[in-house]
Motif scaffolding. Structure first.
Motif, PDB file in Angstrom:
ATOM      1  N   LEU A  73       0.837  -1.149  -0.007  1.00  0.00           N
ATOM      2  CA  LEU A  73       0.026  -0.032   0.023  1.00  0.00           C
ATOM      3  C   LEU A  73       0.754   1.126   0.059  1.00  0.00           C
ATOM      4  CD1 LEU A  73      -2.542  -0.837   2.698  1.00  0.00           C
ATOM      5  CD2 LEU A  73      -2.997  -1.060   0.292  1.00  0.00           C
ATOM      6  N   VAL A  74       0.468   2.261  -0.595  1.00  0.00           N
ATOM      7  CA  VAL A  74       1.236   3.341  -0.411  1.00  0.00           C
ATOM      8  C   VAL A  74       0.988   4.530   0.520  1.00  0.00           C
ATOM      9  CG1 VAL A  74       1.517   5.823  -1.873  1.00  0.00           C
ATOM     10  CG2 VAL A  74       0.857   3.650  -3.149  1.00  0.00           C
ATOM     11  N   PRO A  75       1.965   4.600   1.407  1.00  0.00           N
ATOM     12  CA  PRO A  75       1.745   5.434   2.712  1.00  0.00           C
ATOM     13  C   PRO A  75       1.306   6.661   2.722  1.00  0.00           C
ATOM     14  CG  PRO A  75       3.938   4.579   2.432  1.00  0.00           C
ATOM     15  CD  PRO A  75       3.469   4.176   0.945  1.00  0.00           C
TER      16      PRO A  75
ATOM     17  N   THR B 222      -1.773   7.836   2.593  1.00  0.00           N
ATOM     18  CA  THR B 222      -3.252   7.725   1.697  1.00  0.00           C
ATOM     19  C   THR B 222      -4.237   7.071   3.049  1.00  0.00           C
ATOM     20  OG1 THR B 222      -2.651   5.445   1.065  1.00  0.00           O
ATOM     21  CG2 THR B 222      -1.920   7.040  -0.249  1.00  0.00           C
ATOM     22  N   TYR B 223      -5.236   7.413   2.175  1.00  0.00           N
ATOM     23  CA  TYR B 223      -6.565   6.796   2.890  1.00  0.00           C
ATOM     24  C   TYR B 223      -6.469   5.239   2.986  1.00  0.00           C
ATOM     25  CZ  TYR B 223     -11.262   5.160   3.988  1.00  0.00           C
ATOM     26  OH  TYR B 223     -12.338   4.771   4.522  1.00  0.00           O
ATOM     27  N   ALA B 224      -6.171   4.713   2.005  1.00  0.00           N
ATOM     28  CA  ALA B 224      -5.913   3.120   1.953  1.00  0.00           C
ATOM     29  C   ALA B 224      -4.952   2.543   3.070  1.00  0.00           C
ATOM     30  CB  ALA B 224      -5.671   2.661   0.575  1.00  0.00           C
ATOM     31  N   TYR B 225      -3.829   3.536   3.065  1.00  0.00           N
ATOM     32  CA  TYR B 225      -2.750   2.678   3.917  1.00  0.00           C
ATOM     33  C   TYR B 225      -3.365   2.795   5.392  1.00  0.00           C
ATOM     34  CZ  TYR B 225       1.760   2.332   6.075  1.00  0.00           C
ATOM     35  OH  TYR B 225       2.923   1.895   6.858  1.00  0.00           O
ATOM     36  N   GLU B 226      -4.177   3.865   5.702  1.00  0.00           N
ATOM     37  CA  GLU B 226      -4.653   4.094   7.061  1.00  0.00           C
ATOM     38  C   GLU B 226      -5.919   3.225   7.430  1.00  0.00           C
ATOM     39  OE1 GLU B 226      -3.033   5.398   9.682  1.00  0.00           O
ATOM     40  OE2 GLU B 226      -1.400   6.033   8.224  1.00  0.00           O
ATOM     41  N   SER B 227      -6.699   2.648   6.388  1.00  0.00           N
ATOM     42  CA  SER B 227      -7.689   1.890   6.565  1.00  0.00           C
ATOM     43  C   SER B 227      -7.788   0.498   6.260  1.00  0.00           C
ATOM     44  CB  SER B 227      -8.750   2.670   5.774  1.00  0.00           C
ATOM     45  OG  SER B 227      -8.527   2.689   4.371  1.00  0.00           O
ATOM     46  N   GLN B 228      -6.649   0.026   5.736  1.00  0.00           N
ATOM     47  CA  GLN B 228      -6.603  -1.458   5.029  1.00  0.00           C
ATOM     48  C   GLN B 228      -5.369  -1.763   5.828  1.00  0.00           C
ATOM     49  OE1 GLN B 228      -6.954  -2.016   1.095  1.00  0.00           O
ATOM     50  NE2 GLN B 228      -7.994  -0.190   0.784  1.00  0.00           N
TER      51      GLN B 228
END
Length: 499
Positions: free
Chosen positions: A9-11, A13-19
């Motif tokens: 995941l890319v740090p 980012t929303y995805a990094y903090e939610s997955q």
């Protein structure tokens, strides 16, 4: 349902903090290691906790887990994320706080807790994190358990379950120290350098040694997770050289060096000579086999050939079993063979009763070294070292090799040496006498000179060790020959240290 992890995941980012993010290669042969934030995030650590709880359920082990953490800036947060995952998976967590790894192993016995999950990156550089796990004291997970844990976590094959609980156990290190020091103080007057490389052991080693009755010269015992001088690693020549300087300056009888999580011990003698851990193992085997005739010792394939040839060990009826490198492998082998002790060149030593409880503990190793000195009052550490037959050996040397290809490279190197043996080719001008492939490849020529190549179990590296009972020149020639074979593989990079 908790999400299934992604490998990348890319740090920021929303995805990094939610997955959750978990790189599969972090599951090693006998523990787990990742670059924190690059290969695993906190939600990924939660997924690991959920997966561990699921694995314990599959193994029919009560989901009761001791957790602890080493002294790095991020270890406490990782432990709490792991704890959250364990509790979500229905596990009862008993947190012993900041500790060295052997304290967590000891807690399995002292708290009657079946499982352990110690958050530590051991001697790895800053940025690394990891977890050492077990569910059958005193052993820790091996390849089978780690492989199943990887499949559970990476596949997202876990689910929240009720029953999770949390308890903090106060002042547990004092309980551990009391267990090791509830014995007579040493009668021999000894001055000891306690070298901790600013790692976790620095919080406990000076106190423990003082309670045993020795004068302590602290070296880098202040905790500092930046490791300002060098990594806390008693195989690292920088640390060994610092220990040698401290011994010379203080006139100490011995220097004892502990790694970042305290499960290993390195030794420098009173004359400043850096004694590699496998030679310390031979010395301890000599000492202990006088008390326990016919004892069995397990040693890893990186270790000195003296275990097989030393006349003093033979006279005491010692039986030696060469086995796979890795604290989990040796620990299990010691248990299965009911050996008195097991020794790894890395400094992981495992003592069964009556010396220890079977797990690797740098402080128990230190006590065994001091006991040896106590039992030999007329001899210094240097005298005991000089009593060994002379061999010329290298430190452990590790050329970089990516995790994704390192095992393939090790297999290619093994095949290359086997082909040389089959064709009758000579190595360093001698016939190849034998090849051992229990863990990587250990190739030995006629005069006993040998070289080892294996894949590191916990870092993106290979491992190279060479030794000669004949001469330093032959030892160096073997290193050159092994390195030439390694360089046939373009994936092999620079060494961390060489001879």
């Amino acid at each position: 349902m908790f999400p299934k992890p992604s490998p990348e995941l890319v740090p920021n980012t929303y995805a990094y903090e939610s997955q959750p993010m978990v790189k599969p290669t972090g599951f090693r042969e006998y523990d787990a290691r990742w670059l924190f934030e690059k290969e695993i995030n906190l939600m990924g650590v939660q997924a690991l906790g959920l997966g561990l709880a699921q694995l314990l359920k599959e193994l029919s082990v009560p989901r009761e887990v001791v957790v602890g953490h080493d002294f790095r800036s991020y270890s406490a947060s990782i432990k709490l994320a792991l704890t959250a995952g364990l509790m979500a998976g229905g596990a009862k967590v008993r947190d012993i706080g900041l500790c060295i790894t052997p304290m967590a192993y000891f807690a399995q016995f002292a708290l009657d807790c079946p499982a352990v999950a110690m958050v530590t990156a051991s001697h790895n550089d800053n940025g690394w994190t990891g977890v050492k796990m077990g569910a059958a004291r005193p052993v820790t997970f091996g390849p089978e358990e780690m492989g199943r844990l990887r499949d559970i976590v990476i596949g997202g094959n876990y689910a929240p379950e009720p029953g999770g609980a949390y308890e903090f156990v106060p002042d547990f290190p004092a309980r551990y120290i009391a267990d090791l020091t509830s014995r007579p103080r040493y009668g021999r007057k000894m001055k000891v350098v306690a070298a901790c490389g600013n790692g976790t052991a620095g919080a406990f080693a000076p106190e423990l040694l003082e309670k045993l009755g020795v004068e302590v010269v602290p070296l880098d015992c202040d905790l500092d997770w930046t490791f300002p001088r060098y990594n806390a690693n008693p195989e690292d020549l920088h640390m060994l050289h610092a220990m040698a300087e401290a011994v010379t300056a203080s006139g100490a009888d011995v220097a004892l060096g502990f790694d970042g999580d305290g499960d290993r011990c390195g030794v420098v003698d009173n004359e400043g000579a850096e004694i590699f851990a496998d030679k310390i193992g031979v010395m301890l085997a000599r000492d202990l086999s006088k008390l326990h005739q016919g004892a069995t010792f397990v040693v890893d394939v990186k270790s000195t050939g003296l275990f097989a040839t030393d006349p003093a060990l033979a006279a005491n009826g010692v039986k030696v079993d060469f086995w796979k490198t890795g604290h989990s492998h040796i620990k299990r082998r010691v248990r299965d063979l009911k050996a008195l002790a097991g020794f790894e060149k890395s400094g992981h030593f495992f003592f069964n009763a009556p010396v220890g409880r079977g797990y690797d503990d740098g402080f128990v190793t230190a006590i065994a070294v001091l006991d040896m000195l106590e039992r030999n009052p007329a001899k210094s550490m240097a005298d005991l070292y000089r009593d060994l037959p002379k061999t010329f050996g290298s430190p452990t040397m590790s050329p970089h090799c990516p995790d994704e290809v390192k095992y393939g490279v090790a297999e290619a190197v093994t095949a290359r040496f086997q082909a040389m043996l089959m064709r009758g080719e000579r190595l360093i001008g001698q016939k190849i006498r034998d090849i051992v492939t229990v863990n990587g490849v250990r190739v030995t020529v006629e005069d006993g000179t040998w070289g080892l190549v294996r894949a590191s179990s916990n870092k993106p590296e290979l491992v190279v060790v060479v030794e000669s009972p004949a001469s330093e020149a032959n030892m160096r020639a073997m290193f050159a020959a092994v390195d030439r074979v390694l360089r046939e593989n373009p994936e092999v990079g620079a060494y961390n240290q060489t001879i």
